[in-house]
Design an enzyme around this catalytic site. Structure first.
Site, mmCIF file in Angstrom:
data_model
loop_
_atom_site.group_PDB
_atom_site.id
_atom_site.type_symbol
_atom_site.label_atom_id
_atom_site.label_comp_id
_atom_site.label_asym_id
_atom_site.label_seq_id
_atom_site.Cartn_x
_atom_site.Cartn_y
_atom_site.Cartn_z
ATOM 1 N N HIS A 258 -36.348 9.393 -2.520
ATOM 2 C CA HIS A 258 -37.355 8.832 -1.620
ATOM 3 C C HIS A 258 -37.950 7.600 -2.281
ATOM 4 O O HIS A 258 -38.137 7.575 -3.491
ATOM 5 C CB HIS A 258 -38.462 9.866 -1.345
ATOM 6 C CG HIS A 258 -39.270 9.534 -0.141
ATOM 7 N ND1 HIS A 258 -40.315 8.653 -0.187
ATOM 8 C CD2 HIS A 258 -39.148 9.926 1.149
ATOM 9 C CE1 HIS A 258 -40.825 8.535 1.021
ATOM 10 N NE2 HIS A 258 -40.129 9.295 1.855
ATOM 11 N N ASP A 309 -35.712 15.569 5.050
ATOM 12 C CA ASP A 309 -34.511 15.748 5.855
ATOM 13 C C ASP A 309 -33.602 16.851 5.326
ATOM 14 O O ASP A 309 -32.798 17.401 6.078
ATOM 15 C CB ASP A 309 -33.733 14.426 5.941
ATOM 16 C CG ASP A 309 -34.474 13.416 6.794
ATOM 17 O OD1 ASP A 309 -35.201 13.842 7.701
ATOM 18 O OD2 ASP A 309 -34.344 12.209 6.545
HETATM 19 N N1 ACO Z 1 -28.028 10.347 -3.914
HETATM 20 C C1 ACO Z 1 -27.560 9.866 -5.073
HETATM 21 N N2 ACO Z 1 -28.184 8.902 -5.778
HETATM 22 C C2 ACO Z 1 -29.321 8.431 -5.261
HETATM 23 C C3 ACO Z 1 -29.875 8.907 -4.061
HETATM 24 C C4 ACO Z 1 -29.179 9.894 -3.392
HETATM 25 N N3 ACO Z 1 -29.621 10.396 -2.233
HETATM 26 N N4 ACO Z 1 -31.033 8.261 -3.803
HETATM 27 C C5 ACO Z 1 -31.210 7.414 -4.807
HETATM 28 N N5 ACO Z 1 -30.174 7.506 -5.681
HETATM 29 C C6 ACO Z 1 -30.010 6.780 -6.917
HETATM 30 C C7 ACO Z 1 -29.551 5.365 -6.633
HETATM 31 O O1 ACO Z 1 -28.140 5.273 -6.568
HETATM 32 C C8 ACO Z 1 -30.098 4.655 -7.851
HETATM 33 O O2 ACO Z 1 -29.310 5.008 -8.953
HETATM 34 P P1 ACO Z 1 -29.001 3.960 -10.139
HETATM 35 O O3 ACO Z 1 -30.340 3.636 -10.702
HETATM 36 O O4 ACO Z 1 -28.091 4.711 -11.033
HETATM 37 O O5 ACO Z 1 -28.367 2.790 -9.433
HETATM 38 C C9 ACO Z 1 -31.456 5.341 -8.058
HETATM 39 O O6 ACO Z 1 -31.272 6.663 -7.548
HETATM 40 C C10 ACO Z 1 -32.590 4.649 -7.323
HETATM 41 O O7 ACO Z 1 -32.257 4.613 -5.944
HETATM 42 P P2 ACO Z 1 -32.675 3.519 -4.892
HETATM 43 O O8 ACO Z 1 -31.670 3.508 -3.771
HETATM 44 O O9 ACO Z 1 -32.969 2.220 -5.574
HETATM 45 O O10 ACO Z 1 -34.034 4.090 -4.402
HETATM 46 P P3 ACO Z 1 -34.770 3.643 -3.105
HETATM 47 O O11 ACO Z 1 -36.206 3.835 -3.359
HETATM 48 O O12 ACO Z 1 -34.360 2.297 -2.635
HETATM 49 O O13 ACO Z 1 -34.162 4.646 -2.057
HETATM 50 C C11 ACO Z 1 -33.746 6.121 -0.380
HETATM 51 C C12 ACO Z 1 -34.807 5.570 -1.319
HETATM 52 C C13 ACO Z 1 -33.206 4.984 0.520
HETATM 53 C C14 ACO Z 1 -34.395 7.184 0.516
HETATM 54 C C15 ACO Z 1 -32.589 6.724 -1.199
HETATM 55 O O14 ACO Z 1 -33.071 7.718 -2.047
HETATM 56 C C16 ACO Z 1 -31.473 7.247 -0.321
HETATM 57 O O15 ACO Z 1 -30.617 6.470 0.118
HETATM 58 N N6 ACO Z 1 -31.477 8.576 -0.020
HETATM 59 C C17 ACO Z 1 -30.496 9.147 0.879
HETATM 60 C C18 ACO Z 1 -30.913 8.883 2.321
HETATM 61 C C19 ACO Z 1 -32.053 9.774 2.756
HETATM 62 O O16 ACO Z 1 -32.069 10.970 2.471
HETATM 63 N N7 ACO Z 1 -32.999 9.190 3.500
HETATM 64 C C20 ACO Z 1 -34.152 9.913 4.022
HETATM 65 C C21 ACO Z 1 -35.429 9.272 3.583
HETATM 66 S S1 ACO Z 1 -36.835 10.290 3.953
HETATM 67 C C22 ACO Z 1 -37.090 10.195 5.626
HETATM 68 O O17 ACO Z 1 -36.697 9.263 6.306
HETATM 69 C C23 ACO Z 1 -37.800 11.394 6.236
#
Ligand code: ACO
Length: 372
Positions: A258, A309
């Site tokens: 998140h 989710d």
């Molecule tokens: N699975 C695996 N790795 C992940 C995930 C994930 N779900 N989420 C983040 N990471 C990793 C990224 O790859 C990154 O790794 P790195 O540093 O090795 O490159 C690190 O964690 C940071 O991630 P970011 O994408 O920069 O974090 P951000 O704050 O931009 O992302 C987000 C938040 C978009 C929700 C992300 O966690 C994601 O894509 N999750 C999956 C989609 C999801 O579940 N969305 C629902 C959001 S909540 C809602 O709408 C109710």
């Protein structure tokens, strides 16, 4: 020129003020913790709280229920359009189009006053569930079922989809999920709605834009993608290998991580309890066991906790809901939060217009066509 501040994805940037909700110290709506609201309240009370700034008393709640009941009518031309939109169109696209079409029949369409926006928010809260359920039934060769008066939004949603009376346990589970999805500060869809109305555009435009933003799999669309994860893993024994493999390939596991909650999403913690109870009632303990292994491995590998989710996809599965409606159900609830934000934005409006850091070419001379 002010000092240039740049944060990709606006991460960590305070982009406005709000009195509607905060994620600081756990999620709360207008000062009430979501745990308190989910345990003791109903979605209608929460929608009132978000839109009118305080919990309703008994009379105010009765009046709201009556207004929602009266407003749960969708003009026939919209129901006809919902019938005619090509097969294969997603339920999110249908809701986005419907929220735009409903504006044409709304008596307050050109009134941007607080009172009119409250009325329009309530109407959309009442109308969009009817649209969602009607399209689902039509797509499955069945005629739409209209809501019954005197029933909650959660109960009517289930009733309109399945044309049978849901159990009290199912109504409670649906109601709690609506409460937890209702509001979440400056997330992408809410911010989109605020940007749109900051131009003094109208509430229906803001909500249509917000639905478009919510659809993406990095936002609301994730609850449907969680089901793909659960189906691909298949059984508990496969979970560890599957997750380690996916993470090694740098794939994102939907339902984890998140932008704001780095230590855990409080909504997911609360919903997990309810999910466990419903799994027992509906004979889905295996799926709960598999989900627990996936959670453990994602935590071991990436220190990422689940977001809302993650449990809500399972909760909806236990309720027998079709996957293509998971994100639309998020819409039905979030209309309350979006409505509150549209009103708050317009109460103290300033056009939202940030700057961009330019990364294009330096100034160049115009070349006549023959020289290019
Ligand atoms: N699975 C695996 N790795 C992940 C995930 C994930 N779900 N989420 C983040 N990471 C990793 C990224 O790859 C990154 O790794 P790195 O540093 O090795 O490159 C690190 O964690 C940071 O991630 P970011 O994408 O920069 O974090 P951000 O704050 O931009 O992302 C987000 C938040 C978009 C929700 C992300 O966690 C994601 O894509 N999750 C999956 C989609 C999801 O579940 N969305 C629902 C959001 S909540 C809602 O709408 C109710």
């Amino acid at each position: 020129m002010a000092e240039e501040i740049y944060s990709p994805g606006l991460e960590g940037v305070i982009a406005g003020e709000t009195a509607i909700s905060t994620v600081t110290g756990g999620l709360s709506y207008r000062g009430y913790s979501i745990e308190d609201l989910a345990r003791n309240g109903t979605f209608e009370e929460v929608a009132y709280l978000l839109l009118y700034c305080d919990l309703p008393n008994a009379q105010q709640l009765d009046q709201l229920r009556k207004r929602l009941s009266d407003a749960a009518q969708v003009p026939q031309p919209i129901l006809n359009a919902v019938r005619d939109i090509p097969r294969g169109s997603s339920a999110m696209d249908i809701l986005r189009s419907a929220s735009s079409m409903l504006a044409h029949w709304d008596p307050d369409v050109n009134d941007n006053s607080r009172e009119a926006n409250l009325r329009k928010s309530e109407r959309l809260l009442a109308q969009l569930p009817v649209v969602m359920a009607a399209r689902y039934r039509l797509a499955n060769g069945k005629e739409p079922v209209m809501p019954k008066t005197g029933r909650s939004l959660a109960e009517n949603c289930l009733y309109m989809l399945f044309e049978s009376d849901p159990t009290p346990g199912h109504i409670k589970a649906m109601d709690v999920s609506l409460i937890l999805y209702a509001e979440h500060e400056f997330n992408a869809s809410t911010f989109a709605a605020r940007v749109i109305v900051s131009t003094l555009s109208d509430l229906h435009s803001g909500i249509a834009g917000a639905i478009g933003a919510l659809k993406g799999p990095l936002h609301g669309g994730a609850n449907e993608k969680v089901t793909d994860v659960l189906r691909s893993v298949g059984k508990k024994e496969n979970a560890e290998k599957w997750v380690r493999g996916a993470l090694a390939r740098k794939e994102k596991i939907m339902g984890f991580g998140h932008r704001v909650y780095k230590d855990g999403d409080p909504r997911a913690v609360y919903l997990k309890e309810l999910c466990g109870q419903l799994a027992k009632e509906t004979g889905h303990e295996d799926l709960e066991g598999m989900a627990a292994v996936i959670e453990r491995i994602v935590w071991e590998e990436k220190k990422l906790p689940p977001n809302l989710d993650w449990p809500s996809a399972r909760l909806y599965e236990y309720l027998g809901l079709p996957v293509e409606l998971y994100t639309p159900l998020f819409v039905l609830s979030r209309v309350s939060g979006w409505g509150a934000h549209v009103i708050e934005q317009l109460d103290n409006n300033r056009l939202i217009r940030p700057r961009a850091r330019y990364t294009g070419p330096q100034r160049r001379e115009w070349k006549p066509l023959a020289q290019r």
